[in-house]
Design a protein around this motif. Structure first.
Motif, PDB file in Angstrom:
ATOM      1  N   ASN A   1       0.848  -1.188   0.000  1.00 63.28           N
ATOM      2  CA  ASN A   1       0.000   0.000   0.000  1.00 63.28           C
ATOM      3  C   ASN A   1       0.888   1.243   0.000  1.00 63.28           C
ATOM      4  OD1 ASN A   1      -2.098   1.758   0.160  1.00 63.28           O
ATOM      5  ND2 ASN A   1      -3.018   0.885   2.004  1.00 63.28           N
TER       6      ASN A   1
ATOM      7  N   PHE B   1      -6.782  -9.723  -1.335  1.00 62.59           N
ATOM      8  CA  PHE B   1      -7.983  -9.537  -0.526  1.00 62.59           C
ATOM      9  C   PHE B   1      -8.981 -10.685  -0.665  1.00 62.59           C
ATOM     10  CE2 PHE B   1      -6.322  -5.238  -0.933  1.00 62.59           C
ATOM     11  CZ  PHE B   1      -6.248  -4.917   0.402  1.00 62.59           C
TER      12      PHE B   1
ATOM     13  N   LYS C   1     -11.672 -11.557   2.086  1.00 64.60           N
ATOM     14  CA  LYS C   1     -13.082 -11.373   1.760  1.00 64.60           C
ATOM     15  C   LYS C   1     -13.891 -12.630   2.072  1.00 64.60           C
ATOM     16  CE  LYS C   1     -15.808  -9.296  -1.796  1.00 64.60           C
ATOM     17  NZ  LYS C   1     -15.932  -8.750  -3.132  1.00 64.60           N
TER      18      LYS C   1
ATOM     19  N   ASP D   1     -14.192 -12.926   5.785  1.00 63.43           N
ATOM     20  CA  ASP D   1     -15.127 -11.924   6.302  1.00 63.43           C
ATOM     21  C   ASP D   1     -16.573 -12.343   6.075  1.00 63.43           C
ATOM     22  OD1 ASP D   1     -13.716 -10.030   7.639  1.00 63.43           O
ATOM     23  OD2 ASP D   1     -13.345  -8.761   5.886  1.00 63.43           O
ATOM     24  N   ASN D   2     -16.826 -13.058   4.976  1.00 66.97           N
ATOM     25  CA  ASN D   2     -18.184 -13.538   4.724  1.00 66.97           C
ATOM     26  C   ASN D   2     -18.695 -14.382   5.886  1.00 66.97           C
ATOM     27  OD1 ASN D   2     -18.525 -12.318   2.285  1.00 66.97           O
ATOM     28  ND2 ASN D   2     -17.787 -14.056   1.083  1.00 66.97           N
TER      29      ASN D   2
ATOM     30  N   THR E   1     -18.034 -11.964   9.725  1.00 66.23           N
ATOM     31  CA  THR E   1     -18.927 -10.831   9.989  1.00 66.23           C
ATOM     32  C   THR E   1     -20.350 -11.149   9.535  1.00 66.23           C
ATOM     33  OG1 THR E   1     -18.446  -9.737   7.884  1.00 66.23           O
ATOM     34  CG2 THR E   1     -17.062  -9.131   9.729  1.00 66.23           C
TER      35      THR E   1
ATOM     36  N   PHE F   1     -16.397  -4.111  14.500  1.00 73.19           N
ATOM     37  CA  PHE F   1     -17.335  -3.883  13.408  1.00 73.19           C
ATOM     38  C   PHE F   1     -18.704  -4.475  13.762  1.00 73.19           C
ATOM     39  CE2 PHE F   1     -18.882  -5.193   9.068  1.00 73.19           C
ATOM     40  CZ  PHE F   1     -18.996  -3.922   8.538  1.00 73.19           C
ATOM     41  N   LEU F   2     -18.687  -5.668  14.384  1.00 75.24           N
ATOM     42  CA  LEU F   2     -19.936  -6.338  14.746  1.00 75.24           C
ATOM     43  C   LEU F   2     -20.621  -5.689  15.947  1.00 75.24           C
ATOM     44  CD1 LEU F   2     -19.063 -10.160  14.543  1.00 75.24           C
ATOM     45  CD2 LEU F   2     -20.578  -8.882  13.039  1.00 75.24           C
TER      46      LEU F   2
ATOM     47  N   PHE G   1     -15.612   6.587  14.383  1.00 71.46           N
ATOM     48  CA  PHE G   1     -15.221   5.194  14.432  1.00 71.46           C
ATOM     49  C   PHE G   1     -14.644   4.846  13.077  1.00 71.46           C
ATOM     50  CE2 PHE G   1     -16.362   0.641  14.037  1.00 71.46           C
ATOM     51  CZ  PHE G   1     -15.659   0.169  15.098  1.00 71.46           C
ATOM     52  N   THR G   2     -13.554   5.500  12.713  1.00 72.76           N
ATOM     53  CA  THR G   2     -12.909   5.171  11.461  1.00 72.76           C
ATOM     54  C   THR G   2     -11.765   4.230  11.781  1.00 72.76           C
ATOM     55  OG1 THR G   2     -11.955   7.326  11.792  1.00 72.76           O
ATOM     56  CG2 THR G   2     -13.432   7.083   9.940  1.00 72.76           C
ATOM     57  N   LEU G   3     -11.988   2.975  11.478  1.00 70.87           N
ATOM     58  CA  LEU G   3     -11.061   1.939  11.896  1.00 70.87           C
ATOM     59  C   LEU G   3     -10.616   1.159  10.676  1.00 70.87           C
ATOM     60  CD1 LEU G   3      -9.925   0.410  14.395  1.00 70.87           C
ATOM     61  CD2 LEU G   3     -11.901  -1.086  14.177  1.00 70.87           C
ATOM     62  N   GLU G   4      -9.312   0.999  10.554  1.00 72.09           N
ATOM     63  CA  GLU G   4      -8.824   0.237   9.419  1.00 72.09           C
ATOM     64  C   GLU G   4      -9.105  -1.252   9.604  1.00 72.09           C
ATOM     65  OE1 GLU G   4      -4.799   1.050   8.377  1.00 72.09           O
ATOM     66  OE2 GLU G   4      -4.781  -0.502   6.851  1.00 72.09           O
ATOM     67  N   MET G   5      -9.519  -1.913   8.526  1.00 71.58           N
ATOM     68  CA  MET G   5      -9.751  -3.360   8.552  1.00 71.58           C
ATOM     69  C   MET G   5      -8.571  -4.019   7.860  1.00 71.58           C
ATOM     70  SD  MET G   5     -12.885  -4.356   9.623  1.00 71.58           S
ATOM     71  CE  MET G   5     -13.764  -3.248  10.659  1.00 71.58           C
TER      72      MET G   5
ATOM     73  N   ARG H   1     -19.220  -3.855   2.527  1.00 74.57           N
ATOM     74  CA  ARG H   1     -20.022  -4.667   3.432  1.00 74.57           C
ATOM     75  C   ARG H   1     -20.764  -3.747   4.378  1.00 74.57           C
ATOM     76  NH1 ARG H   1     -19.098  -9.986   4.434  1.00 74.57           N
ATOM     77  NH2 ARG H   1     -17.167  -9.921   3.258  1.00 74.57           N
TER      78      ARG H   1
ATOM     79  N   HIS I   1      -8.982  -0.426   3.356  1.00 79.59           N
ATOM     80  CA  HIS I   1     -10.251  -0.946   3.863  1.00 79.59           C
ATOM     81  C   HIS I   1     -10.507  -0.327   5.224  1.00 79.59           C
ATOM     82  CE1 HIS I   1      -9.316  -3.834   0.819  1.00 79.59           C
ATOM     83  NE2 HIS I   1     -10.375  -4.564   1.048  1.00 79.59           N
ATOM     84  N   ILE I   2     -11.590   0.428   5.375  1.00 81.72           N
ATOM     85  CA  ILE I   2     -11.891   0.941   6.703  1.00 81.72           C
ATOM     86  C   ILE I   2     -13.371   0.790   7.025  1.00 81.72           C
ATOM     87  CG2 ILE I   2      -9.986   2.605   6.735  1.00 81.72           C
ATOM     88  CD1 ILE I   2     -12.114   4.804   6.343  1.00 81.72           C
ATOM     89  N   SER I   3     -13.635   0.817   8.332  1.00 85.83           N
ATOM     90  CA  SER I   3     -15.010   0.756   8.788  1.00 85.83           C
ATOM     91  C   SER I   3     -15.374   2.140   9.319  1.00 85.83           C
ATOM     92  CB  SER I   3     -15.098  -0.308   9.882  1.00 85.83           C
ATOM     93  OG  SER I   3     -15.939   0.087  10.910  1.00 85.83           O
ATOM     94  N   ILE I   4     -16.517   2.683   8.884  1.00 84.36           N
ATOM     95  CA  ILE I   4     -16.951   3.973   9.426  1.00 84.36           C
ATOM     96  C   ILE I   4     -18.435   3.908   9.794  1.00 84.36           C
ATOM     97  CG2 ILE I   4     -15.271   5.270   8.030  1.00 84.36           C
ATOM     98  CD1 ILE I   4     -17.619   6.411   6.462  1.00 84.36           C
TER      99      ILE I   4
END
Lengths: 646, 75
Positions: A101, A214, A218, A221-222, A225, A319-320, A434-438, B41, B57-60
């Protein structure tokens, strides 16, 4: 072999990088076991420092918290920015970047180059880059950025020697990324930086195939999550952690406790009887045992948490859970500290560090001890047995078990309600986003897990330990000293008795406790706790169990040895037989017992927790507030319950 | 339209972010004005959402997504 003399370099090596770039792995690979963990001054952001030697020169290494840029969006980033500003011209800043990245990671790098620092760019995760079918022309990148670029795979240590070499042979070259001060607006400036970064990235990277990195994430994650399986897997995971902290840790904990008992017997036998021996055995060794006994639970919990963080699963949990917990002023990540707190609040509060938002983290720390921890179990068991016979049932349920469950539920619901109230009162430092990198899923790095456990245990034993020992000594002094010659009078009274008679010795101990300073405090607070249905004996137990809740049972055992002819009856039977001196009726009525149970659900009866809250919030204010608000909850709760049942 | 209105797997171009601190934060996390964003998602309880742009990839939270103006791309 004689060790070679090493000179200390005046240069400092500072590690900085985006979160999830493997920066900590680079730090661990550079420093090995030569590291220290502390806090940055004034804040609770963790500060890791260490050192390494090359060619007999020792370099100090500081690991800064993960940052996306030098424009701070969090406390972590603020700390990193301030530290970079302070580094000297001769210091070397190592920017750790995720090679897969490059574009985003070069933003931070470009900002640091423009600060005029001596920069080395490390491209980590080169193994992933290959799997993504991408290539980076290192020589070209080095030319375009005008700073050394080191490709690395920190997981297997590949490239670490090149990095050490680059650090020790750094020659300063005047450098800047942008030609002029571009814009006063940070957003415009960042956009301009990205324009230039885009050009560089396009020139240096070539795609040789499709990016498949990814796909696995992915697919996983299916499941993880998923609206059904996701929660199911998470709760099974929690059950496993809970089980581990609750029952697996009991073996090493018993071992530690028994070891300390043997050790204190051994020391007591060595030292001449007297104040010094008593202080060492019952004050210091007992206090130490109270600290070390938590180590297995802390190690297990942090083992699990580090694995969850390291694999990328923790971000999915947040996230959950975020939607549910947000309503109570908490954060998706609060679920881990809250639930681990039902084993022990001490490691749970330390684990709240993963919550980025200051306010949400603070609220999590403040409400976590309301969850019923394992130290409350002996207290609950003893008290419930007083009012509910062992074999009584309610429908198909065992009534005792049902009551314990209700107490757990009461603690959990009160924790949520308190969190909600606090979220209205406590002012936020910055907006709650709540900006959180996954991050993509990766297998855990076991060396990191081991080092993290080691560091967390050390922080607890050293930092919280000091406070716990101090309070242990105070509690010991309160129950081992009495004003005037009260103890001598009691000793004189039993001077003729056979010293080998255990029941006499127990009676003497109980009478001594009654006249001791702890006893005096117990009696003097009796008017205050009378509305709750408590007498002075309970008062003493409330004070001594401040060391740890389960001490309640031991103190009760000592106190109720008074006046009993034989020592064969259990504490439960003695407490059942206890009479109220005024009314002549049973002392432990349902009202008093329920009231006491409620008190133990709510009250902050644990100095280890207070010590760790002080350590984690870096302020005496929050543990005091916690002690007071939980005390008020306990007092009011007990008062209402006592009045309802009597 | 705003980002919170997008369904799963829909793509859009980021036009403008009304909250300056959020804009800067997203920018530094690799969500660049004028570039494509995808709703990867939506959490089981409809909030937060997982968005991607390039390798990022981020969650907001939906509340934050509401301040991100986007233009849906046709596919």
């Amino acid at each position: 072999m004689k060790p070679v003399d090493t000179a200390h370099s005046t240069q400092q090596v500072v590690l900085i990088g985006n979160p999830n770039t493997g920066k900590t792995t680079v730090f661990n690979a550079l420093t090995g076991m030569n590291q220290k963990v502390g806090n940055f001054p004034g804040v609770t952001v963790e500060r890791k420092s260490g050192s390494f030697s090359i060619n007999h020169i020792r370099f100090k290494v500081v690991d800064l918290p993960g940052s996306y840029s030098l424009q701070p969006n969090s406390e972590d980033e603020q700390v990193a920015r301030d530290y970079i500003e302070k580094t000297g011209e001769e210091d070397i800043v190592v920017v750790v970047a995720d090679a897969t990245n490059l574009k985003r990671n070069l933003l931070l790098c470009s900002q640091i180059i423009d600060k005029g620092k001596q920069v080395i760019l490390v491209l980590n995760m080169m193994d992933l880059l290959q799997r993504n079918n991408q290539e980076i022309d290192i020589a070209k990148l080095q030319n375009l950025l005008n700073c050394p670029v080191i490709p690395l795979n920190a997981r297997i240590g590949k490239g670490i020697d090149d990095l050490k070499y680059a650090i020790s042979n750094y020659t300063y070259r005047k450098n800047s990324f942008t030609e002029s001060r571009i814009s006063s607006n940070v957003i415009d400036e960042t956009m301009l930086r990205f324009n230039k970064i885009n050009q560089i990235v396009n020139e240096c990277t070539t795609k040789v195939g499709e990016d498949k990195s990814f796909l696995f994430t992915k697919k996983l994650d299916n499941i993880l999550t998923h609206k059904v399986y996701g929660y199911l897997i998470f709760f099974s995971m929690l059950f496993l952690i809970f089980q581990a902290i609750f029952s697996w840790s009991s073996y090493p904990m018993d071992l530690i406790e028994n070891g300390f008992l043997m050790f204190s017997d051994f020391v007591a036998g060595l030292l001449p009887k007297g104040i010094l021996s008593d202080l060492i055995v019952n004050g210091i060794i007992a206090g130490l045992s109270g600290i070390i006994v938590f180590v297995p639970q802390i190690a297990i919990l942090f083992g699990f948490i580090t694995i969850m963080e390291d694999t990328g699963y923790m971000a999915r949990v947040s996230f959950l859970m975020d939607r549910i917990l947000r309503q109570f002023g908490l954060n998706g990540k609060s679920i881990i500290p809250l639930l681990s707190s039902s084993a022990c609040a001490v490691p749970a509060i330390m684990s709240a560090r993963t919550i980025g938002n200051y306010k949400e983290r603070l609220i999590t720390i403040l409400v976590a001890p309301l969850m019923s921890c394992s130290a409350r179990i002996p207290v609950y068991t003893l008290l419930i047995a007083l009012v509910v016979p062992e074999d009584s049932t309610f429908g198909i349920f065992n009534l005792q078990g049902l009551l314990v469950m209700c107490l757990y539920l009461l603690g959990f619901l009160t924790a949520l309600a308190s969190a909600w109230v606090m979220s209205l009162i406590i002012r936020s430092k910055g907006k709650s986003t709540f900006t959180l990198e996954m991050p993509i899923y990766r297998s855990p790095r076991w060396k990191n897990v081991g080092l993290e456990i080691f560091n967390k245990v050390r922080v607890f034993v050293v930092d919280a330990g000091k406070i716990i020992i101090a309070i242990s000594i105070v509690l010991w002094a309160l129950s081992s000293y009495a004003p005037g010659n009260a103890f001598e009078e009691i000793e004189a009274k039993y001077a003729q008795a056979n010293p080998a008679d255990e029941s006499i010795a127990a009676t003497m101990a109980a009478e001594k406790l009654e006249v001791s300073y702890a006893g005096i405090i117990g009696k003097s607070i009796e008017p205050a706790i009378k509305p709750l249905g408590f007498d002075w004996k309970i008062g003493i137990s409330l004070i001594t169990s401040f060391a740890a809740r389960e001490v309640f049972v031991g103190t009760m055992a000592t106190l109720y040895s008074v006046g009993s002819e034989d020592n064969t009856r259990s504490i439960r039977e003695k407490m059942l037989a206890a009479k109220n001196p005024q009314t002549g009726e049973r002392l432990y009525t349902r009202a008093t017992t329920f009231s006491l149970l409620i008190f133990y659900v709510f009250a902050m009866q644990c100095m280890a927790t207070l010590a760790i809250v002080y350590r984690e919030t870096n302020s005496i204010k929050w543990p005091i507030i916690q002690l007071i608000y939980m005390g008020i909850l306990a007092y009011l709760g007990s008062f209402i319950v006592y009045q309802l049942f009597s | 339209m705003t980002l919170d209105q997008l369904k799963e797997n829909e793509r859009a171009i980021i036009k403008h972010i009304n909250d300056e601190s959020l804009a800067l934060q997203l920018l530094t996390m690799g969500f660049i004005l004028g570039e494509e964003v995808k709703v990867e998602r939506i959490a089981p309880l409809k909030d937060p959402i997982l968005i991607t742009s390039g390798s990022n990839h981020i969650s907001i939270r939906k509340a934050d997504a509401k301040s991100i103006e986007v233009q849906k791309t046709q596919d």
